[in-house]
Scaffold this motif. Structure first.
Motif, mmCIF file in Angstrom:
data_model
loop_
_atom_site.group_PDB
_atom_site.id
_atom_site.type_symbol
_atom_site.label_atom_id
_atom_site.label_comp_id
_atom_site.label_asym_id
_atom_site.label_seq_id
_atom_site.Cartn_x
_atom_site.Cartn_y
_atom_site.Cartn_z
ATOM 1 N N VAL A 8 0.823 -1.372 -0.293
ATOM 2 C CA VAL A 8 0.288 0.033 0.083
ATOM 3 C C VAL A 8 0.450 1.033 0.448
ATOM 4 O O VAL A 8 0.771 2.351 -0.914
ATOM 5 C CB VAL A 8 -1.404 -0.165 1.123
ATOM 6 N N SER A 9 1.783 1.587 0.705
ATOM 7 C CA SER A 9 2.635 2.427 1.008
ATOM 8 C C SER A 9 3.636 2.708 -0.642
ATOM 9 O O SER A 9 3.663 3.712 -1.379
ATOM 10 C CB SER A 9 3.809 2.061 1.759
ATOM 11 N N GLU A 10 3.784 1.627 -1.156
ATOM 12 C CA GLU A 10 4.376 1.737 -2.917
ATOM 13 C C GLU A 10 3.408 2.066 -3.529
ATOM 14 O O GLU A 10 4.036 2.803 -4.548
ATOM 15 C CB GLU A 10 4.723 0.413 -3.609
ATOM 16 N N ARG A 11 1.503 2.080 -3.461
ATOM 17 C CA ARG A 11 0.915 2.479 -4.194
ATOM 18 C C ARG A 11 0.613 3.978 -4.111
ATOM 19 O O ARG A 11 0.297 4.229 -4.774
ATOM 20 C CB ARG A 11 -0.043 1.634 -4.140
ATOM 21 N N ILE A 12 0.778 3.831 -2.813
ATOM 22 C CA ILE A 12 0.394 5.269 -3.244
ATOM 23 C C ILE A 12 1.460 6.160 -3.161
ATOM 24 O O ILE A 12 1.314 7.361 -3.886
ATOM 25 C CB ILE A 12 0.545 5.938 -0.974
ATOM 26 N N ALA A 13 2.365 5.932 -3.184
ATOM 27 C CA ALA A 13 4.159 6.768 -3.420
ATOM 28 C C ALA A 13 3.707 6.935 -4.638
ATOM 29 O O ALA A 13 4.573 7.709 -5.491
ATOM 30 C CB ALA A 13 4.734 6.625 -3.000
ATOM 31 N N SER A 14 3.644 5.753 -5.408
ATOM 32 C CA SER A 14 3.576 5.450 -7.138
ATOM 33 C C SER A 14 2.101 6.862 -7.612
ATOM 34 O O SER A 14 2.720 7.367 -8.169
ATOM 35 C CB SER A 14 2.711 4.448 -7.970
ATOM 36 N N GLU A 15 1.202 7.034 -6.846
ATOM 37 C CA GLU A 15 -0.128 8.117 -7.281
ATOM 38 C C GLU A 15 0.507 8.978 -7.301
ATOM 39 O O GLU A 15 0.148 10.362 -7.860
ATOM 40 C CB GLU A 15 -1.371 7.373 -6.148
ATOM 41 N N ARG A 16 1.638 9.734 -6.111
ATOM 42 C CA ARG A 16 2.026 10.806 -5.883
ATOM 43 C C ARG A 16 3.162 11.040 -6.763
ATOM 44 O O ARG A 16 3.840 11.939 -6.459
ATOM 45 C CB ARG A 16 2.203 11.010 -4.268
ATOM 46 N N CYS A 17 3.421 9.604 -7.535
ATOM 47 C CA CYS A 17 4.972 9.993 -8.011
ATOM 48 C C CYS A 17 5.663 10.243 -7.429
ATOM 49 O O CYS A 17 6.513 11.388 -7.836
ATOM 50 C CB CYS A 17 4.707 11.238 -9.025
ATOM 51 N N GLU A 18 6.445 10.023 -5.855
ATOM 52 C CA GLU A 18 7.556 10.000 -5.368
ATOM 53 C C GLU A 18 7.878 8.331 -5.132
ATOM 54 O O GLU A 18 7.110 7.333 -5.618
ATOM 55 C CB GLU A 18 6.630 10.061 -4.243
ATOM 56 N N ARG A 19 8.934 8.634 -4.645
ATOM 57 C CA ARG A 19 9.532 7.338 -3.753
ATOM 58 C C ARG A 19 9.222 6.464 -2.684
ATOM 59 O O ARG A 19 8.708 7.659 -2.044
ATOM 60 C CB ARG A 19 11.311 7.495 -3.536
ATOM 61 N N VAL A 20 9.134 5.242 -2.322
ATOM 62 C CA VAL A 20 8.824 5.839 -1.030
ATOM 63 C C VAL A 20 9.508 5.472 -0.243
ATOM 64 O O VAL A 20 10.826 5.655 0.162
ATOM 65 C CB VAL A 20 8.598 3.368 -1.208
ATOM 66 N N GLY A 21 9.472 6.064 1.254
ATOM 67 C CA GLY A 21 9.779 6.986 1.987
ATOM 68 C C GLY A 21 9.846 8.420 1.950
ATOM 69 O O GLY A 21 10.394 9.211 2.718
ATOM 70 N N GLU A 22 9.014 9.048 0.836
ATOM 71 C CA GLU A 22 8.782 10.574 0.748
ATOM 72 C C GLU A 22 8.135 10.816 2.138
ATOM 73 O O GLU A 22 7.737 10.290 3.180
ATOM 74 C CB GLU A 22 8.790 11.048 -0.580
ATOM 75 N N THR A 23 6.793 11.244 0.918
ATOM 76 C CA THR A 23 5.868 11.299 2.123
ATOM 77 C C THR A 23 4.949 10.217 2.990
ATOM 78 O O THR A 23 4.156 10.504 3.493
ATOM 79 C CB THR A 23 4.311 12.230 2.124
ATOM 80 N N ALA A 24 4.954 9.456 1.867
ATOM 81 C CA ALA A 24 4.329 8.385 1.736
ATOM 82 C C ALA A 24 5.032 6.882 2.533
ATOM 83 O O ALA A 24 5.939 6.730 1.385
ATOM 84 C CB ALA A 24 3.344 7.743 0.840
ATOM 85 N N GLY A 25 5.954 6.482 3.255
ATOM 86 C CA GLY A 25 6.077 4.792 3.769
ATOM 87 C C GLY A 25 5.834 4.668 4.500
ATOM 88 O O GLY A 25 5.140 3.834 4.985
#
Length: 88
Positions: A8-25
């Motif tokens: 789920v963190s990977e999915r959220i990060a992907s949808e936000r065009c970020e890497r896991v660990g930035e705003t979603a981790g």
């Protein structure tokens, strides 16, 4: 539970065009991907319970979302979640 927190963190990060660990981790036993910028942390029940032991008031947390909660005898709350989410 571990796979759910990571996925789920990977999915959220992907949808936000970020890497896991930035705003979603995520935080699971023996593994943690987050930074000072992390605002949405997906974790297992054990991580959430450990955090409650250290900080019972969850002073640095604004919201807690729990997936799959059930009540047992005498209204004890059992966290049977696939993952728990809390926002700092």
């Amino acid at each position: 539970r571990r796979i759910s927190a990571i996925g789920v963190s990977e999915r959220i990060a992907s949808e936000r065009c970020e890497r896991v660990g930035e705003t979603a981790g995520y935080s699971i036993r023996l593994e943690n991907k987050r930074s000072a910028k992390t605002r949405l942390l997906l974790c297992t029940t054990g991580i959430l319970l450990r955090r409650l032991q250290v900080d019972p008031d969850l002073a640095t947390v604004s919201h807690v979302f729990v997936d799959e909660v059930s009540y047992g005898m005498d209204n004890y709350l059992f966290f049977t979640s696939s993952y728990s989410i809390y926002i700092k």
